[in-house]
Design a protein around this motif. Structure first.
Motif, PDB file in Angstrom:
ATOM      1  N   GLY B 117       0.809  -1.220   0.000  1.00 37.84           N
ATOM      2  CA  GLY B 117       0.000   0.000   0.000  1.00 37.84           C
ATOM      3  C   GLY B 117       0.837   1.263   0.000  1.00 37.84           C
ATOM      4  N   LEU B 118       2.080   1.164   0.500  1.00 37.95           N
ATOM      5  CA  LEU B 118       2.955   2.337   0.444  1.00 37.95           C
ATOM      6  C   LEU B 118       3.570   2.445  -0.950  1.00 37.95           C
ATOM      7  N   ARG B 119       3.650   3.676  -1.460  1.00 32.31           N
ATOM      8  CA  ARG B 119       4.217   3.849  -2.791  1.00 32.31           C
ATOM      9  C   ARG B 119       5.670   4.299  -2.691  1.00 32.31           C
ATOM     10  N   VAL B 120       6.514   3.669  -3.500  1.00 31.24           N
ATOM     11  CA  VAL B 120       7.933   4.002  -3.533  1.00 31.24           C
ATOM     12  C   VAL B 120       8.163   4.979  -4.678  1.00 31.24           C
ATOM     13  N   ARG B 121       8.830   6.096  -4.397  1.00 29.53           N
ATOM     14  CA  ARG B 121       9.006   7.101  -5.444  1.00 29.53           C
ATOM     15  C   ARG B 121      10.449   7.588  -5.524  1.00 29.53           C
ATOM     16  N   HIS B 122      10.929   7.723  -6.758  1.00 33.08           N
ATOM     17  CA  HIS B 122      12.268   8.255  -6.961  1.00 33.08           C
ATOM     18  C   HIS B 122      12.241   9.764  -6.746  1.00 33.08           C
ATOM     19  N   LEU B 123      13.363  10.313  -6.298  1.00 31.44           N
ATOM     20  CA  LEU B 123      13.457  11.755  -6.083  1.00 31.44           C
ATOM     21  C   LEU B 123      13.039  12.536  -7.344  1.00 31.44           C
ATOM     22  N   LEU B 124      13.495  12.064  -8.519  1.00 30.53           N
ATOM     23  CA  LEU B 124      13.165  12.791  -9.749  1.00 30.53           C
ATOM     24  C   LEU B 124      11.666  12.759 -10.046  1.00 30.53           C
ATOM     25  N   ASP B 125      11.019  11.664  -9.697  1.00 32.29           N
ATOM     26  CA  ASP B 125       9.567  11.548  -9.843  1.00 32.29           C
ATOM     27  C   ASP B 125       8.885  12.653  -9.016  1.00 32.29           C
ATOM     28  N   VAL B 126       9.300  12.781  -7.766  1.00 31.90           N
ATOM     29  CA  VAL B 126       8.700  13.782  -6.875  1.00 31.90           C
ATOM     30  C   VAL B 126       9.023  15.206  -7.351  1.00 31.90           C
ATOM     31  N   LEU B 127      10.275  15.432  -7.737  1.00 37.08           N
ATOM     32  CA  LEU B 127      10.674  16.778  -8.178  1.00 37.08           C
ATOM     33  C   LEU B 127       9.898  17.196  -9.426  1.00 37.08           C
ATOM     34  N   SER B 128       9.733  16.260 -10.372  1.00 32.85           N
ATOM     35  CA  SER B 128       9.108  16.649 -11.635  1.00 32.85           C
ATOM     36  C   SER B 128       7.588  16.599 -11.593  1.00 32.85           C
ATOM     37  N   LYS B 129       7.022  15.740 -10.750  1.00 33.85           N
ATOM     38  CA  LYS B 129       5.557  15.599 -10.746  1.00 33.85           C
ATOM     39  C   LYS B 129       4.876  16.355  -9.594  1.00 33.85           C
ATOM     40  N   ASP B 130       5.448  16.280  -8.394  1.00 36.55           N
ATOM     41  CA  ASP B 130       4.761  16.875  -7.241  1.00 36.55           C
ATOM     42  C   ASP B 130       5.157  18.334  -7.026  1.00 36.55           C
ATOM     43  N   ILE B 131       6.377  18.671  -7.426  1.00 42.18           N
ATOM     44  CA  ILE B 131       6.849  20.032  -7.148  1.00 42.18           C
ATOM     45  C   ILE B 131       6.713  20.898  -8.395  1.00 42.18           C
ATOM     46  N   ASP B 132       7.210  20.457  -9.469  1.00 41.73           N
ATOM     47  CA  ASP B 132       7.189  21.067 -10.801  1.00 41.73           C
ATOM     48  C   ASP B 132       8.023  22.340 -10.929  1.00 41.73           C
ATOM     49  N   ALA B 133       8.288  22.672 -12.168  1.00 39.94           N
ATOM     50  CA  ALA B 133       9.247  23.725 -12.487  1.00 39.94           C
ATOM     51  C   ALA B 133       8.787  25.123 -12.055  1.00 39.94           C
ATOM     52  N   ALA B 134       7.488  25.369 -12.098  1.00 43.84           N
ATOM     53  CA  ALA B 134       6.988  26.711 -11.748  1.00 43.84           C
ATOM     54  C   ALA B 134       7.326  27.041 -10.300  1.00 43.84           C
ATOM     55  N   ALA B 135       7.126  26.056  -9.422  1.00 44.17           N
ATOM     56  CA  ALA B 135       7.418  26.274  -8.004  1.00 44.17           C
ATOM     57  C   ALA B 135       8.920  26.481  -7.793  1.00 44.17           C
ATOM     58  N   VAL B 136       9.723  25.808  -8.593  1.00 44.02           N
ATOM     59  CA  VAL B 136      11.175  25.977  -8.493  1.00 44.02           C
ATOM     60  C   VAL B 136      11.566  27.380  -8.962  1.00 44.02           C
ATOM     61  N   SER B 137      11.048  27.791 -10.115  1.00 46.17           N
ATOM     62  CA  SER B 137      11.478  29.084 -10.681  1.00 46.17           C
ATOM     63  C   SER B 137      11.110  30.252  -9.768  1.00 46.17           C
ATOM     64  N   GLN B 138      10.018  30.104  -9.006  1.00 41.79           N
ATOM     65  CA  GLN B 138       9.644  31.162  -8.049  1.00 41.79           C
ATOM     66  C   GLN B 138      10.712  31.412  -6.998  1.00 41.79           C
ATOM     67  N   ARG B 139      11.493  30.387  -6.699  1.00 39.90           N
ATOM     68  CA  ARG B 139      12.478  30.529  -5.629  1.00 39.90           C
ATOM     69  C   ARG B 139      13.894  30.820  -6.127  1.00 39.90           C
ATOM     70  N   VAL B 140      14.042  30.931  -7.437  1.00 42.58           N
ATOM     71  CA  VAL B 140      15.390  31.151  -7.982  1.00 42.58           C
ATOM     72  C   VAL B 140      15.889  32.550  -7.636  1.00 42.58           C
ATOM     73  N   GLN B 141      17.059  32.598  -7.019  1.00 43.70           N
ATOM     74  CA  GLN B 141      17.645  33.889  -6.638  1.00 43.70           C
ATOM     75  C   GLN B 141      18.914  34.176  -7.420  1.00 43.70           C
ATOM     76  N   ARG B 142      19.512  33.096  -7.950  1.00 40.19           N
ATOM     77  CA  ARG B 142      20.740  33.264  -8.708  1.00 40.19           C
ATOM     78  C   ARG B 142      20.532  32.552 -10.037  1.00 40.19           C
ATOM     79  N   SER B 143      20.246  33.319 -11.072  1.00 37.18           N
ATOM     80  CA  SER B 143      19.961  32.695 -12.361  1.00 37.18           C
ATOM     81  C   SER B 143      21.233  32.074 -12.933  1.00 37.18           C
ATOM     82  N   LEU B 144      21.096  30.873 -13.466  1.00 33.41           N
ATOM     83  CA  LEU B 144      22.250  30.175 -14.052  1.00 33.41           C
ATOM     84  C   LEU B 144      22.207  30.305 -15.576  1.00 33.41           C
TER      85      LEU B 144
END
Lengths: 192, 287
Positions: B117-144
């Motif tokens: 019943g517990l789901r196993v998830r890779h870090l990349l799965d969580v980063l790309s599906k649960d967090i997504d890029a928009a939430a990341v870009s909001q926190r960017v302080q040093r553009s690369l």
């Protein structure tokens, strides 16, 4: 015109000249059509004496000696490309692992180095619950009984120590943290 | 958001910076990680090459630890090899009750039990599906934005279980990398094998794979990975690979949360950059 006579598929429980563990593996890959997609997908095929396609044929033919003297399944790095692409949907990577398991149990000389690598890794886990990377590498080098192999890894070992990623770990028996779990797994494995 | 966290053995040793940066990134995103108490080794590639039941019982022990408490519904795993081993338990015991009962017989020795019943998830799965890029870009302080990054996925987070990305032409890292302002290095090596433990036991074979990946990454400022085995193979053997290929193959090899952390303005220490073996001067200049 005469009908072409196809060989009967191996049946469970039927005694043949092929030993039981290999027979189980034959059953898994019986549907192989020798298309060679596995070979075309394998990143290590260039270094193998038999390509994966040819090796599955050896399995089906029950060519045990040739099979276990070959380096093919030992060179499987479990990338799962063949499993993904096999048009017959066969669990090829898993079956490679099962061949490694037989080689480990039967102590085939070609596989000695890999078997010792895995065995010493698991010994460290059995003792401490988690693998201690430096202890495990020390155990591995000692078991190889070849003073030159460690030299290959000395520069990297020193760099990792310099970074504080690993420290010198004298092998210790520890608390045999996972002894009971390992024993039970081995006991059930023998009954399989 | 809250996940169980299974770091795995590498993240205590050669992949320390993966652990440091994953925790730092998650904390910046206000995501809670509950580390499994008393976790043990997943068996890596050693247990599957030794015994079938052992290869499932070792990861199952950790799933059982998670089931014992009731803190989260999913287990986050950053190491691709650990991820696959834990995932095998989830997938195989889900449809094979006989196998599940065998594993539970073994786990009884540890007074543990897996129900499922517990789901196993890779870090990349969580980063790309649960967090997504928009939430990341909001926190960017040093553009690369003057960097080009080569996304390297490796094998076992993509295959055999197709959970969050295309198993042959993965792209899940791209929006995350682009959110930092960096550009994507176009290449076809992202899902190819790094040689895994061949670098320890069959170095003559492994070095071919490592060199071909490093060669294809030329032109990028860094390779970004999501697996400790891939990272150490690409990071630690660059001199050997350069000698083998007869060309200079030095390049910075980061973990994805390290890159994202840099863009968030975290310090080099906060993302464990001091632990990476090959960080080029060119890369540092662009920071």
């Amino acid at each position: 015109m005469d009908q072409i006579q196809h060989p009967e598929p191996p049946e469970k429980g039927v005694s043949t000249t092929v030993p039981a563990p290999l027979r189980a593996i034959q059953e898994r890959v019986y549907a192989c059509i020798q298309c060679g997609t596995c070979t075309g997908s394998c990143p290590n095929a260039f270094a193998m004496d038999y390509t994966p396609r040819a090796m599955w044929r050896l399995v089906l033919m029950g060519e045990k000696e040739t099979l276990f003297n070959s380096r093919t399944f030992l060179l499987c790095s479990a990338c799962y490309y063949c499993t993904l692409r096999c048009p017959r949907g066969l669990p090829l990577t898993e079956t490679m692992e099962e061949l490694k398991q037989i080689a480990a149990r039967e102590n085939h000389p070609v596989h000695k180095k890999s078997v010792l690598f895995y065995r010493n890794f698991l010994e460290s886990v059995r003792r401490h619950g988690r693998v201690r990377e430096m202890e495990f590498m020390t155990l591995y080098f000692l078991s190889l009984k070849n003073p030159f192999t460690p030299l290959q890894f000395t520069p990297l070992g020193l760099r990792l120590m310099g970074k504080g990623k690993v420290g010198i770990q004298v092998p210790s028996k520890g608390q045999r943290r996972l002894e009971a779990l390992f024993r039970k797994a081995e006991e059930l494995e023998e009954q399989e | 958001m809250k996940y169980y966290y299974y770091p795995g053995c590498s993240l205590e040793g050669t992949a320390k910076e993966y652990d440091i940066s994953t925790r730092a990134f998650m904390s910046a995103m206000e995501i809670e990680l509950v580390e499994l108490e008393d976790w043990t080794c997943c068996g890596a590639s050693a247990a599957p090459a030794t015994g079938n039941l052992l290869s499932l019982a070792l990861p199952a022990r950790n799933i059982a630890l998670a089931e014992k408490t009731n803190a989260a519904k999913e287990i986050l795993v950053p190491c691709s090899a650990c991820y696959l081993n834990l995932k095998q338990v989830e997938k195989k015991t889900g449809k094979d009750t006989e196998l599940l009962s065998k594993i539970n017989t073994i786990l009884e020795e540890e007074h543990l039990h897996v129900t499922g019943g517990l789901r196993v998830r890779h870090l990349l799965d969580v980063l790309s599906k649960d967090i997504d890029a928009a939430a990341v870009s909001q926190r960017v302080q040093r553009s690369l934005n003057d960097m080009t990054i080569a996304p390297y996925y490796g094998c076992q987070c993509l295959r055999p279980y197709i959970e969050f990305d295309d198993p042959e032409t993965p792209r899940s890292m791209e929006p995350l990398i682009e959110a930092t302002g960096a550009k994507i290095h176009a290449w076809s090596k992202g899902s190819k094998c790094c040689g895994a433990s061949h670098m320890n036991t069959q170095m003559d074979v492994g070095i071919e794979l490592v060199a071909s990946i490093l060669k294809a990454a030329k032109g990028a400022d860094a390779i970004v990975t999501v697996c400790p085995m891939c990272q150490v193979n690409l990071d630690a053997y660059q001199k050997k690979a350069s000698r083998f290929a007869k060309e200079d193959l030095d390049i910075t090899v980061l973990y994805l949360p390290q890159l994202l952390g840099l863009a968030f303005g975290l310090t080099e220490k906060e993302i464990g950059l001091n632990y990476n073996l090959a960080v080029s001067d060119g890369f540092r200049k662009k920071l």
